[in-house]
Scaffold this motif. Structure first.
Motif, PDB file in Angstrom:
ATOM      1  N   GLU A 189       0.839  -1.215   0.000  1.00 44.34           N
ATOM      2  CA  GLU A 189       0.000   0.000   0.000  1.00 44.34           C
ATOM      3  C   GLU A 189       0.866   1.253   0.000  1.00 44.34           C
ATOM      4  OE1 GLU A 189      -2.609  -0.378   3.352  1.00 44.34           O
ATOM      5  OE2 GLU A 189      -3.974  -1.743   2.277  1.00 44.34           O
ATOM      6  N   HIS A 190       2.024   1.171   0.651  1.00 35.46           N
ATOM      7  CA  HIS A 190       2.893   2.339   0.758  1.00 35.46           C
ATOM      8  C   HIS A 190       4.047   2.328  -0.244  1.00 35.46           C
ATOM      9  CE1 HIS A 190       0.926   2.305   4.741  1.00 35.46           C
ATOM     10  NE2 HIS A 190       1.051   3.616   4.651  1.00 35.46           N
ATOM     11  N   ASN A 191       4.301   1.153  -0.849  1.00 39.64           N
ATOM     12  CA  ASN A 191       5.447   1.025  -1.754  1.00 39.64           C
ATOM     13  C   ASN A 191       5.043   0.281  -3.032  1.00 39.64           C
ATOM     14  OD1 ASN A 191       7.839   0.432  -3.067  1.00 39.64           O
ATOM     15  ND2 ASN A 191       8.975  -0.022  -1.185  1.00 39.64           N
ATOM     16  N   PRO A 192       4.774   1.039  -4.111  1.00 38.12           N
ATOM     17  CA  PRO A 192       4.361   0.422  -5.371  1.00 38.12           C
ATOM     18  C   PRO A 192       5.528  -0.119  -6.206  1.00 38.12           C
ATOM     19  CG  PRO A 192       4.325   2.808  -5.584  1.00 38.12           C
ATOM     20  CD  PRO A 192       4.792   2.516  -4.196  1.00 38.12           C
ATOM     21  N   ASN A 193       6.773   0.061  -5.717  1.00 32.79           N
ATOM     22  CA  ASN A 193       7.944  -0.370  -6.497  1.00 32.79           C
ATOM     23  C   ASN A 193       8.006  -1.894  -6.616  1.00 32.79           C
ATOM     24  OD1 ASN A 193       8.738   2.305  -6.713  1.00 32.79           O
ATOM     25  ND2 ASN A 193      10.007   2.222  -4.865  1.00 32.79           N
ATOM     26  N   THR A 194       8.515  -2.355  -7.768  1.00 32.31           N
ATOM     27  CA  THR A 194       8.708  -3.800  -7.959  1.00 32.31           C
ATOM     28  C   THR A 194       9.750  -4.288  -6.966  1.00 32.31           C
ATOM     29  OG1 THR A 194       8.713  -3.076 -10.260  1.00 32.31           O
ATOM     30  CG2 THR A 194       8.772  -5.450  -9.874  1.00 32.31           C
ATOM     31  N   GLU A 195      10.819  -3.497  -6.813  1.00 30.07           N
ATOM     32  CA  GLU A 195      11.873  -3.818  -5.841  1.00 30.07           C
ATOM     33  C   GLU A 195      11.440  -3.214  -4.502  1.00 30.07           C
ATOM     34  OE1 GLU A 195      14.125  -4.752  -3.506  1.00 30.07           O
ATOM     35  OE2 GLU A 195      15.230  -5.445  -5.275  1.00 30.07           O
ATOM     36  N   LEU A 196      10.960  -4.071  -3.590  1.00 28.72           N
ATOM     37  CA  LEU A 196      10.396  -3.570  -2.332  1.00 28.72           C
ATOM     38  C   LEU A 196      11.451  -3.034  -1.361  1.00 28.72           C
ATOM     39  CD1 LEU A 196       7.517  -6.141  -1.751  1.00 28.72           C
ATOM     40  CD2 LEU A 196       7.280  -3.701  -2.247  1.00 28.72           C
ATOM     41  N   ASN A 197      12.728  -3.227  -1.694  1.00 29.87           N
ATOM     42  CA  ASN A 197      13.778  -2.617  -0.882  1.00 29.87           C
ATOM     43  C   ASN A 197      14.138  -1.221  -1.384  1.00 29.87           C
ATOM     44  OD1 ASN A 197      14.388  -4.310   1.294  1.00 29.87           O
ATOM     45  ND2 ASN A 197      15.505  -5.725  -0.037  1.00 29.87           N
ATOM     46  N   SER A 198      13.490  -0.791  -2.463  1.00 22.87           N
ATOM     47  CA  SER A 198      13.792   0.532  -3.013  1.00 22.87           C
ATOM     48  C   SER A 198      12.799   1.586  -2.522  1.00 22.87           C
ATOM     49  CB  SER A 198      13.751   0.490  -4.542  1.00 22.87           C
ATOM     50  OG  SER A 198      13.720   1.815  -5.043  1.00 22.87           O
ATOM     51  N   PRO A 199      13.323   2.689  -1.965  1.00 25.99           N
ATOM     52  CA  PRO A 199      12.447   3.776  -1.510  1.00 25.99           C
ATOM     53  C   PRO A 199      12.157   4.801  -2.608  1.00 25.99           C
ATOM     54  CG  PRO A 199      14.693   4.216  -0.829  1.00 25.99           C
ATOM     55  CD  PRO A 199      14.746   2.948  -1.642  1.00 25.99           C
ATOM     56  N   GLN A 200      12.576   4.480  -3.847  1.00 21.53           N
ATOM     57  CA  GLN A 200      12.466   5.459  -4.929  1.00 21.53           C
ATOM     58  C   GLN A 200      11.039   5.983  -5.090  1.00 21.53           C
ATOM     59  OE1 GLN A 200      14.246   4.070  -8.533  1.00 21.53           O
ATOM     60  NE2 GLN A 200      14.004   6.036  -9.575  1.00 21.53           N
ATOM     61  N   GLY A 201      10.906   7.310  -5.069  1.00 26.87           N
ATOM     62  CA  GLY A 201       9.620   7.955  -5.313  1.00 26.87           C
ATOM     63  C   GLY A 201       8.629   7.867  -4.168  1.00 26.87           C
ATOM     64  N   LEU A 202       9.032   7.310  -3.034  1.00 26.48           N
ATOM     65  CA  LEU A 202       8.069   7.162  -1.938  1.00 26.48           C
ATOM     66  C   LEU A 202       7.985   8.432  -1.100  1.00 26.48           C
ATOM     67  CD1 LEU A 202       8.897   3.591  -0.516  1.00 26.48           C
ATOM     68  CD2 LEU A 202       7.454   4.211  -2.458  1.00 26.48           C
ATOM     69  N   SER A 203       6.764   8.812  -0.733  1.00 22.44           N
ATOM     70  CA  SER A 203       6.611   9.965   0.158  1.00 22.44           C
ATOM     71  C   SER A 203       6.985   9.555   1.588  1.00 22.44           C
ATOM     72  CB  SER A 203       5.180  10.495   0.116  1.00 22.44           C
ATOM     73  OG  SER A 203       4.282   9.459   0.476  1.00 22.44           O
ATOM     74  N   VAL A 208      10.007   0.158   3.256  1.00 22.11           N
ATOM     75  CA  VAL A 208      10.785  -0.771   2.426  1.00 22.11           C
ATOM     76  C   VAL A 208      10.857  -2.096   3.175  1.00 22.11           C
ATOM     77  CG1 VAL A 208      12.158   0.866   1.075  1.00 22.11           C
ATOM     78  CG2 VAL A 208      12.874   0.265   3.402  1.00 22.11           C
ATOM     79  N   GLN A 209      11.229  -3.136   2.439  1.00 23.56           N
ATOM     80  CA  GLN A 209      11.187  -4.486   2.984  1.00 23.56           C
ATOM     81  C   GLN A 209      12.193  -4.724   4.110  1.00 23.56           C
ATOM     82  OE1 GLN A 209      10.203  -7.703   0.109  1.00 23.56           O
ATOM     83  NE2 GLN A 209      12.236  -8.433   0.614  1.00 23.56           N
ATOM     84  N   PHE A 210      13.316  -3.973   4.104  1.00 24.14           N
ATOM     85  CA  PHE A 210      14.306  -4.219   5.161  1.00 24.14           C
ATOM     86  C   PHE A 210      13.949  -3.547   6.484  1.00 24.14           C
ATOM     87  CE2 PHE A 210      16.341  -0.913   2.389  1.00 24.14           C
ATOM     88  CZ  PHE A 210      16.423   0.137   3.304  1.00 24.14           C
ATOM     89  N   ASN A 211      12.837  -2.825   6.519  1.00 26.78           N
ATOM     90  CA  ASN A 211      12.325  -2.269   7.771  1.00 26.78           C
ATOM     91  C   ASN A 211      11.116  -3.067   8.234  1.00 26.78           C
ATOM     92  OD1 ASN A 211      14.267  -0.266   7.661  1.00 26.78           O
ATOM     93  ND2 ASN A 211      12.919   1.205   6.660  1.00 26.78           N
ATOM     94  N   GLU A 247      14.854  12.941  13.018  1.00 26.47           N
ATOM     95  CA  GLU A 247      16.063  13.768  13.132  1.00 26.47           C
ATOM     96  C   GLU A 247      17.286  12.965  13.569  1.00 26.47           C
ATOM     97  OE1 GLU A 247      15.713  17.160  12.339  1.00 26.47           O
ATOM     98  OE2 GLU A 247      13.716  16.430  11.808  1.00 26.47           O
ATOM     99  N   SER A 248      17.071  11.716  13.982  1.00 29.91           N
ATOM    100  CA  SER A 248      18.207  10.931  14.491  1.00 29.91           C
ATOM    101  C   SER A 248      18.608   9.822  13.522  1.00 29.91           C
ATOM    102  CB  SER A 248      17.839  10.305  15.840  1.00 29.91           C
ATOM    103  OG  SER A 248      16.852   9.299  15.652  1.00 29.91           O
ATOM    104  N   SER A 249      18.030   9.863  12.303  1.00 29.89           N
ATOM    105  CA  SER A 249      18.255   8.740  11.392  1.00 29.89           C
ATOM    106  C   SER A 249      18.067   9.157   9.948  1.00 29.89           C
ATOM    107  CB  SER A 249      17.229   7.650  11.725  1.00 29.89           C
ATOM    108  OG  SER A 249      17.190   6.673  10.708  1.00 29.89           O
ATOM    109  N   ASP A 250      18.676   8.390   9.061  1.00 29.03           N
ATOM    110  CA  ASP A 250      18.367   8.479   7.645  1.00 29.03           C
ATOM    111  C   ASP A 250      16.883   8.091   7.519  1.00 29.03           C
ATOM    112  OD1 ASP A 250      18.019   7.828   4.945  1.00 29.03           O
ATOM    113  OD2 ASP A 250      20.102   7.196   4.736  1.00 29.03           O
ATOM    114  N   SER A 251      16.104   8.832   6.748  1.00 29.22           N
ATOM    115  CA  SER A 251      14.648   8.579   6.699  1.00 29.22           C
ATOM    116  C   SER A 251      14.291   7.190   6.164  1.00 29.22           C
ATOM    117  CB  SER A 251      13.953   9.650   5.846  1.00 29.22           C
ATOM    118  OG  SER A 251      14.497   9.621   4.541  1.00 29.22           O
ATOM    119  N   VAL A 252      15.191   6.584   5.406  1.00 32.00           N
ATOM    120  CA  VAL A 252      14.908   5.262   4.836  1.00 32.00           C
ATOM    121  C   VAL A 252      15.130   4.151   5.881  1.00 32.00           C
ATOM    122  CG1 VAL A 252      17.192   4.648   3.894  1.00 32.00           C
ATOM    123  CG2 VAL A 252      15.112   3.936   2.689  1.00 32.00           C
ATOM    124  N   CYS A 253      15.615   4.517   7.058  1.00 33.86           N
ATOM    125  CA  CYS A 253      15.907   3.513   8.092  1.00 33.86           C
ATOM    126  C   CYS A 253      14.901   3.493   9.241  1.00 33.86           C
ATOM    127  CB  CYS A 253      17.302   3.745   8.668  1.00 33.86           C
ATOM    128  SG  CYS A 253      18.619   3.330   7.502  1.00 33.86           S
TER     129      CYS A 253
END
Length: 341
Positions: A189-203, A208-211, A247-253
């Motif tokens: 629902e939040h990640n339409p990418n084929t590669e679910l580990n990719s945050p590309q284009g996500l608001s 992502v799958q690794f979270n 503020e304490s992390s890379d947003s993708v983590c």
């Protein structure tokens, strides 16, 4: 904030209650050095074990005040699964930890789930739930078996809570289970990418799958424990593989539903610190409610001539992180009563 505290001012400080160690993202594998997912960061797979050994020697030489060590997840690397060396590598790391003179509390990260199923982890040495504290007459503070979380008291009036950031996740889970289906639905629902580990284009790049995230059941339990700690005027340290404060992390983590976790924490007075790993660069921020969010620098990306661990010294009015190598020193004052913006 990053300046090394002056030793003069340290000695004037009131008595030290106790200390504890912190280390994150060891990601050991018996492999040549490699690179991260994007190919721009060196990873020192074998050397991470030497870093761990160095940390343990240091902690064993610490003064008598060291009570425990918090291992913030990703103790062996996902590559082990590919080479069928998961069990062997885990054994090597766990044998190293056996040299530590105090208990270690293990958090589970994504790399644990790349190597093992949740059932395997539950029956492994990475399950340190036997170290938990039972609060008599408060059954609501007993965690459920549906997630890996518990709390313990290393020193009177200080409670540590270990959270399961992969309670909601598609990793390490039986793909035919309803929970897996539910988590996959949240992710897609939040990640339409084929590669679910990719945050590309996500608001919301954390989807992502690794979270992963925290179930409502776990958050309700956390709320009960914090309510108890508020009532009993305890100070609380929370531990999770995934950070929850942007503020304490890379947003993708960040954890998927980090806002839900913050909402629970912010509705209580008792939380002092939140320790996480996962974001290998590390990070730090004090949030508007006076909670210190420390994301520890990852051992796996630490050059052989450096280090990445810390010892936190606990005082009546503050905690002081004494960092080694890439981990900076931090002074974390407790919030004043009723401190709100």
């Amino acid at each position: 904030m990053d300046d090394k505290p002056n030793p003069e001012t340290l000695s004037e400080s009131s008595e030290r209650f106790f200390s504890f160690g912190v280390i994150a993202d060891i990601q050991y594998a018996d492999l040549e050095d490699g690179y991260n997912f994007h190919g721009n960061r060196r990873r020192y797979y074998r050397h991470s074990l030497l870093h761990l050994q160095g940390a343990i020697e240091d902690w064993n030489n610490e003064s008598s005040t060291l009570r425990c060590v918090l291992q913030l997840g990703d103790v062996i690397d996902g590559y082990n699964a590919q080479y069928k060396t998961s069990e062997k590598s885990l054994e090597v790391v766990m044998n190293t930890f056996k040299k530590l003179k105090v208990p270690v509390h293990h958090t589970w990260g994504n790399h644990e789930f790349y190597n093992f199923s949740r059932d395997y982890l539950t029956n492994s040495e990475l399950n340190t739930k036997f170290l938990e504290d039972q609060i008599v007459h408060h059954p609501e503070t007993v965690p459920s078996e549906n997630y890996y979380a518990y709390h313990f008291v290393p020193f009177p009036k200080f409670r540590f809570i270990l959270l399961d950031a992969y309670d909601l996740s598609v990793l390490g889970m039986d793909q035919s289970s309803p929970k897996y289906q539910q988590c996959m639905k949240i992710l897609r629902e939040h990640n339409p990418n084929t590669e679910l580990n990719s945050p590309q284009g996500l608001s919301e790049p954390q989807f992502v799958q690794f979270n992963g995230g925290f179930s409502q059941e776990q958050l309700n339990w956390l709320n009960e424990v914090l309510t108890f700690s508020d009532t009993n005027q305890e100070k609380v340290v929370i531990v999770s593989h995934l950070p929850i404060y942007p503020e304490s992390s890379d947003s993708v983590c960040l954890a998927w539903n980090y806002r839900d976790a913050l909402a629970v924490i912010w509705s209580h007075e008792c939380v002092v610190c939140f320790f996480a790993g996962h974001t290998h660069d590390g990070g730090y921020s004090e949030d508007p409610f006076g909670v210190h969010h420390v994301s520890l620098e990852g051992v796996i990306e630490t050059a052989p001539d450096s280090q990445a661990f810390g010892t936190v010294h606990v005082y009546p009015d503050k905690m002081m992180l004494e960092g080694r190598g890439r981990v900076p020193d931090r002074i974390m004052n407790y919030k004043k009563k009723g401190f709100h913006f």
